[in-house]
Design a protein around this motif. Structure first.
Motif, mmCIF file in Angstrom:
data_model
loop_
_atom_site.group_PDB
_atom_site.id
_atom_site.type_symbol
_atom_site.label_atom_id
_atom_site.label_comp_id
_atom_site.label_asym_id
_atom_site.label_seq_id
_atom_site.Cartn_x
_atom_site.Cartn_y
_atom_site.Cartn_z
ATOM 1 N N ASP A 36 0.670 -1.196 0.166
ATOM 2 C CA ASP A 36 0.008 -0.314 -0.168
ATOM 3 C C ASP A 36 0.970 1.567 0.149
ATOM 4 O OD1 ASP A 36 -2.562 -1.516 -0.230
ATOM 5 O OD2 ASP A 36 -2.794 -0.660 2.138
ATOM 6 N N GLN A 37 1.960 1.688 0.842
ATOM 7 C CA GLN A 37 2.903 2.701 0.434
ATOM 8 C C GLN A 37 3.583 3.109 -0.838
ATOM 9 O OE1 GLN A 37 3.097 5.154 3.533
ATOM 10 N NE2 GLN A 37 3.577 6.062 1.896
ATOM 11 N N ILE A 38 3.654 1.619 -1.258
ATOM 12 C CA ILE A 38 4.548 1.846 -2.412
ATOM 13 C C ILE A 38 3.319 2.529 -2.988
ATOM 14 C CG2 ILE A 38 5.576 0.549 -4.553
ATOM 15 C CD1 ILE A 38 6.674 -1.744 -1.942
ATOM 16 N N ARG A 39 2.170 1.958 -3.718
ATOM 17 C CA ARG A 39 1.795 2.653 -4.480
ATOM 18 C C ARG A 39 0.929 3.912 -3.872
ATOM 19 N NH1 ARG A 39 -0.406 -2.569 -3.707
ATOM 20 N NH2 ARG A 39 -0.469 -3.784 -5.942
ATOM 21 N N LEU A 40 1.050 4.260 -2.198
ATOM 22 C CA LEU A 40 0.713 5.264 -2.077
ATOM 23 C C LEU A 40 2.017 6.153 -2.863
ATOM 24 C CD1 LEU A 40 -0.664 5.185 2.035
ATOM 25 C CD2 LEU A 40 -2.039 6.068 -0.401
ATOM 26 N N TRP A 41 2.987 6.420 -2.667
ATOM 27 C CA TRP A 41 4.213 7.500 -3.168
ATOM 28 C C TRP A 41 4.138 6.715 -4.695
ATOM 29 C CZ3 TRP A 41 8.300 2.974 -0.718
ATOM 30 C CH2 TRP A 41 8.565 3.763 1.050
ATOM 31 N N GLU A 42 3.974 6.027 -5.484
ATOM 32 C CA GLU A 42 3.339 6.466 -6.974
ATOM 33 C C GLU A 42 2.211 7.540 -7.180
ATOM 34 O OE1 GLU A 42 2.946 3.599 -10.731
ATOM 35 O OE2 GLU A 42 1.373 3.615 -9.116
ATOM 36 N N GLN A 43 1.589 7.732 -6.225
ATOM 37 C CA GLN A 43 0.249 8.116 -5.890
ATOM 38 C C GLN A 43 0.491 9.796 -5.878
ATOM 39 O OE1 GLN A 43 -3.216 7.138 -3.465
ATOM 40 N NE2 GLN A 43 -4.076 5.527 -5.477
ATOM 41 N N GLU A 44 0.793 9.886 -5.401
ATOM 42 C CA GLU A 44 1.487 10.983 -4.912
ATOM 43 C C GLU A 44 2.983 11.910 -5.465
ATOM 44 O OE1 GLU A 44 1.740 13.353 -2.044
ATOM 45 O OE2 GLU A 44 -0.079 12.088 -1.711
ATOM 46 N N ARG A 45 3.565 10.943 -6.700
ATOM 47 C CA ARG A 45 4.806 11.364 -7.473
ATOM 48 C C ARG A 45 3.724 12.143 -8.910
ATOM 49 N NH1 ARG A 45 9.260 11.777 -9.375
ATOM 50 N NH2 ARG A 45 9.772 11.578 -11.512
ATOM 51 N N ASN A 46 2.394 11.088 -9.269
ATOM 52 C CA ASN A 46 1.897 11.734 -10.015
ATOM 53 C C ASN A 46 0.550 12.125 -9.997
ATOM 54 O OD1 ASN A 46 3.170 9.330 -11.828
ATOM 55 N ND2 ASN A 46 1.877 7.405 -11.072
ATOM 56 N N ARG A 47 1.130 12.471 -8.803
ATOM 57 C CA ARG A 47 -0.454 14.082 -8.328
ATOM 58 C C ARG A 47 0.009 15.329 -8.742
ATOM 59 N NH1 ARG A 47 -0.529 17.655 -3.498
ATOM 60 N NH2 ARG A 47 0.792 16.797 -2.497
ATOM 61 N N LEU A 48 1.213 15.340 -9.406
ATOM 62 C CA LEU A 48 0.977 17.159 -9.901
ATOM 63 C C LEU A 48 1.470 16.796 -11.630
ATOM 64 C CD1 LEU A 48 3.335 18.263 -7.457
ATOM 65 C CD2 LEU A 48 1.220 19.382 -7.747
ATOM 66 N N THR A 49 1.106 17.957 -12.798
ATOM 67 C CA THR A 49 1.613 17.760 -13.700
ATOM 68 C C THR A 49 2.860 19.108 -13.677
ATOM 69 O OG1 THR A 49 -0.941 18.155 -14.143
ATOM 70 C CG2 THR A 49 0.140 16.127 -15.252
ATOM 71 N N PHE A 50 4.137 18.880 -14.435
ATOM 72 C CA PHE A 50 4.144 20.168 -14.968
ATOM 73 C C PHE A 50 4.411 20.410 -16.698
ATOM 74 C CE2 PHE A 50 6.237 18.133 -10.925
ATOM 75 C CZ PHE A 50 6.421 19.566 -10.234
ATOM 76 N N HIS A 51 3.703 21.814 -16.921
ATOM 77 C CA HIS A 51 3.893 22.294 -17.794
ATOM 78 C C HIS A 51 4.721 23.809 -17.773
ATOM 79 C CE1 HIS A 51 -0.138 20.365 -18.701
ATOM 80 N NE2 HIS A 51 -0.303 20.768 -17.124
ATOM 81 N N GLU A 52 5.612 23.688 -18.888
ATOM 82 C CA GLU A 52 6.608 24.857 -19.509
ATOM 83 C C GLU A 52 5.303 25.441 -19.690
ATOM 84 O OE1 GLU A 52 9.165 25.069 -22.767
ATOM 85 O OE2 GLU A 52 9.754 23.045 -21.840
ATOM 86 N N ALA A 53 5.455 27.191 -18.857
ATOM 87 C CA ALA A 53 4.304 28.376 -18.881
ATOM 88 C C ALA A 53 5.024 29.553 -19.067
ATOM 89 C CB ALA A 53 4.097 28.330 -17.706
#
Length: 117
Positions: A36-53
């Motif tokens: 579960d913790q490994i999956r949570l780490w993945e979710q946290e990492r994928n929570r943000l999206t970065f864009h050139e702005a």
């Protein structure tokens, strides 16, 4: 591993595949709190999206700012202000680099119309 594009499920499968023989006697091989913790780490990492702005400011008028905001909204290029606040007067807007590239191409095309044939 996540930076290299390896998913949580791939990590868990790898750990299960190469677990010690004593661990393989357990069911599940990896305790639920660990997987579960490994999956949570993945979710946290994928929570943000970065864009050139690009920050656009110093508009000649509020109308120019509003028109650019509306156009950016139509092309899904408005990053700030949030779409629900896009009607408010703001000193600047933040748009995607892709939207700026579209504006440049549009202005270039209107400045240099194709020759008549």
């Amino acid at each position: 591993a996540f930076k290299k594009g390896i998913s949580a499920n791939e990590i868990i499968t790898y750990i299960e595949s190469y677990a010690h023989e004593e661990m393989k006697k357990n069911n599940p091989i990896i305790p639920h709190n660990i997987s579960d913790q490994i999956r949570l780490w993945e979710q946290e990492r994928n929570r943000l999206t970065f864009h050139e702005a690009v920050l656009l400011s110093s508009f000649s008028s509020d109308q120019e700012c509003q028109e650019l905001m509306e156009k950016a909204l139509r092309f899904n290029g408005l990053l700030y202000p949030p779409p629900d606040q896009a009607g408010a007067a703001v000193p600047y807007i933040v748009v995607t680099q892709h939207f700026v590239d579209l504006l440049k191409a549009e202005r270039l095309a209107s400045a240099n119309p194709p020759p008549l044939q």
